[in-house]
Design a protein around this motif. Sequence first.
Motif, PDB file in Angstrom:
ATOM      1  N   THR A  83      70.903  44.454  55.359  1.00 12.06           N
ATOM      2  CA  THR A  83      69.258  43.816  55.826  1.00 12.06           C
ATOM      3  C   THR A  83      68.807  44.043  56.073  1.00 12.06           C
ATOM      4  OG1 THR A  83      71.891  42.452  56.066  1.00 12.06           O
ATOM      5  CG2 THR A  83      69.840  41.673  57.155  1.00 12.06           C
ATOM      6  N   ILE A  84      68.523  44.969  57.424  1.00 12.88           N
ATOM      7  CA  ILE A  84      67.465  45.533  57.121  1.00 12.88           C
ATOM      8  C   ILE A  84      66.645  46.040  56.386  1.00 12.88           C
ATOM      9  CG2 ILE A  84      65.673  47.356  58.622  1.00 12.88           C
ATOM     10  CD1 ILE A  84      67.909  47.213  61.180  1.00 12.88           C
ATOM     11  N   ILE A  85      66.569  47.215  55.434  1.00 12.54           N
ATOM     12  CA  ILE A  85      66.439  47.082  54.428  1.00 12.54           C
ATOM     13  C   ILE A  85      65.276  46.323  53.496  1.00 12.54           C
ATOM     14  CG2 ILE A  85      67.277  49.352  51.764  1.00 12.54           C
ATOM     15  CD1 ILE A  85      68.790  50.330  53.524  1.00 12.54           C
ATOM     16  N   GLY A  86      66.708  45.236  53.081  1.00 13.55           N
ATOM     17  CA  GLY A  86      65.758  43.719  52.211  1.00 13.55           C
ATOM     18  C   GLY A  86      65.055  43.475  52.907  1.00 13.55           C
ATOM     19  N   LEU A  87      64.351  43.188  54.028  1.00 11.23           N
ATOM     20  CA  LEU A  87      63.717  42.378  54.792  1.00 11.23           C
ATOM     21  C   LEU A  87      62.920  43.355  54.360  1.00 11.23           C
ATOM     22  CD1 LEU A  87      65.933  40.730  57.618  1.00 11.23           C
ATOM     23  CD2 LEU A  87      65.027  40.070  55.548  1.00 11.23           C
TER      24      LEU A  87
END
Length: 473
Positions: free
Chosen positions: A444-448
Amino acid sequence: MVWFFLCVGLLVAGYFTYGKLIERIFGPKPELKTPAITMADGVDYVPMSDKKIYLVQLLNIAGVGPIFGPILGALYGPVAMLWIVFGCIFAGAVHDYFSGMLSVRAKGASVPTVVGEHLGTVAKHFMNLFAVILLMLVGVVFVLSPAGLLSSLTHIEMVYWIAAIFAYYILATIVPIDKIIGRFYPIFGALLVFMSVGLVIGLMVSGKGFYNTGMDFSNLHPTDLPLWPLLFITIACGAVSGFHATQSPLMARCMQNEKSGRFIFYGAMIGEGVIALIWCTLGLSFYESTDALNATLASGGPSAVVHEVSTGLLGTVGGILAILGVVILPITSGDTAFRSARLIVADFLNMTQKPIVKRLLIAIPMFVLGYIISKAEFGVIWRYFGWANQTTAVIMLWAAAAYLAKEGKFHWICTIPAMFMTAVVITYLANAPIGFGMEMQISTIIGLVATALLTLAFLIKFRPVQISEVKET
């Protein structure tokens, strides 16, 4: 059922309000002659009436996606219906409108050309390859799913149905669009309406309601699969789907007036949203619990759910008619998927498609490759299709946002859904077994972060010009 009709009402209201706003921002020009008029060739550029185009567009985009996806999405509970409604109004229908109208403005060009015009040459070449891969996956998925249903109905081996459907696809891909697609698909559209309305009436008469969920919008998945980002990949065609960007140019080549765009493109997506709501509601209501629904899915997949629900609510005859409608849906999307792939390859090779020999030169190798792909496991194909489908939507939404920014128009109507779906597909790829298999929090951090960087790059490169600048140029 009250919640279902409220959701349908929101979709209809979205067409008349937000759809009108989208149309106003784009600015259709009814005085301009469309490609159907200026480039008529009797094969792909064929003028047709708005009503006929609408039904063909609806059938083109409504494969098994708005049926299988919402059935799987029902495992999460009523929250799935929220995604269908808001995803459809603010993302899916916007995506479909711009993919169709930008194609009209680009002389009926396929999605890679449209993307390349607004995002650059690199994006165009990437989209050429990516769109053909997606369409091949779609075509194969839409061979295997109806073949499986037909096999269960007739007890004829599935391999024979696969061969028959592929044979039909070859024919429908190479003949002029008004000979089969334009002539028979409106009739199939009527069958689709019968199926949808009949199942809703059957559900109302049965007295079934949501299975012990009430209006609980928490994650009710029986195996605790996460809502984020899986729900937004699972329910694609009923909310937002990149496959539609490959289909809209087919009808952009047949539309006679730009003012028809909202009815044909935005409206067809709203229609598909209603279909998705129907099947999500059936999944939520027909079975006693998410565990019961999941058990049926485990035993025979979404096709088994379609069979049980249709025969359970409409009896043997009505159930068979409803199932035939579900069979026709993927077939009428699969053939246009291969047709779109042929046109994309033809555009890339700059090869005219009026002579039938040149159509066959592209179609035959394409179907051989499709048959080879069909030998892979269905579940694997479906997972790759889901991710590729949503990634295509991301690229098309960014292209539409770039167009609006360059024109000095309010680009955020496309930029915001592009940002959201970018976060979805990158998070999914980082987390999923078909991707990098990372932990959800890290994914999720990578996506954001990736979404934030892409948005910043977009805002720098496509600095929204002022209206005065547009007039000066």
